[in-house]
Design an enzyme around this catalytic site. Structure first.
Site, mmCIF file in Angstrom:
data_model
loop_
_atom_site.group_PDB
_atom_site.id
_atom_site.type_symbol
_atom_site.label_atom_id
_atom_site.label_comp_id
_atom_site.label_asym_id
_atom_site.label_seq_id
_atom_site.Cartn_x
_atom_site.Cartn_y
_atom_site.Cartn_z
ATOM 1 N N ASP A 12 0.861 -1.179 0.000
ATOM 2 C CA ASP A 12 0.000 0.000 0.000
ATOM 3 C C ASP A 12 0.895 1.226 0.000
ATOM 4 O O ASP A 12 1.961 1.219 0.612
ATOM 5 C CB ASP A 12 -0.909 0.024 1.228
ATOM 6 N N HIS A 160 -5.378 4.437 6.264
ATOM 7 C CA HIS A 160 -4.487 5.313 5.482
ATOM 8 C C HIS A 160 -3.100 5.422 6.098
ATOM 9 O O HIS A 160 -2.367 6.352 5.816
ATOM 10 C CB HIS A 160 -5.106 6.682 5.213
ATOM 11 N N ASP A 165 -2.476 -0.575 6.363
ATOM 12 C CA ASP A 165 -3.343 -0.898 5.242
ATOM 13 C C ASP A 165 -2.816 -2.072 4.427
ATOM 14 O O ASP A 165 -3.601 -2.864 3.896
ATOM 15 C CB ASP A 165 -3.572 0.328 4.362
#
Length: 184
Positions: A12, A160, A165
């Site tokens: 991510d 986030h 994530d």
């Protein structure tokens, strides 16, 4: 479904905007999809001053703070590459796994090529949204993270924070493999 010579890595990223080159990769989080405690994270100095205020609002990251404390992009990509090399043996292939993989992979690919001369993941990525769509015959609209979480009931949720994530995405990936693809 899962080959013994494939090492799935959930990745991510947080960025300053929608496209690499004009906007900056600000943080990377990654973990082994089937061993999520084995993770990597770093924050990166911006390569441009351009940013989308909404992108920074979502992440809580500051361009000014990252300019001071972030790693130089080359050092960040070298550290990421070094960590990836610990995951796979000579006959194994690392596979980039992402939730909306085209977005995350585009930044990782751009940065690896620009700062390292090549991408250890090669030129492909496995998209969790597309995998879920294929496994469930759902609509594209039903591949939103909230809809998938409603169906699969993961313990984690998205925040986030890139490493968190990545671990959340890894859980979703494992649940799809276990609950929807087992026996295929």
């Amino acid at each position: 479904m899962i080959g013994s010579q494939e090492i799935f890595v959930s990745v991510d990223v947080e960025t300053s905007g929608p496209i690499p080159g004009e906007y900056s990769l600000l943080s990377i989080g990654a973990c082994s999809a089937f061993n999520p405690d084995n993770g990597f994270t770093c924050e990166i100095k911006p390569i441009s001053e351009k940013f989308d205020p909404k992108a920074l609002e979502v992440t809580g990251l500051s361009m000014q703070d990252l300019a001071k404390r972030g790693l130089e992009p080359e050092a960040a990509m070298e550290a990421f590459s070094d960590w990836l090399s610990t995951l796979a043996g000579p006959d194994e292939t690392i596979v980039f796994v992402g939730f909306n993989a085209p977005f995350d992979w585009s930044f990782v690919n751009y940065y690896f090529h620009r700062f390292m001369g090549g991408n250890p993941f090669g030129f492909t990525a496995l998209d969790i949204k597309a995998l879920y769509m294929g496994a469930t015959s759902s609509t594209w609209r039903d591949t939103r993270s909230s809809k998938i979480a409603e169906h699969l009931k993961p313990a984690l949720s998205g925040t986030h924070d890139a490493l968190h994530d990545a671990r959340y995405q890894a859980e979703i990936f494992r649940l799809i493999c276990r609950d929807l693809l087992a026996g295929h």
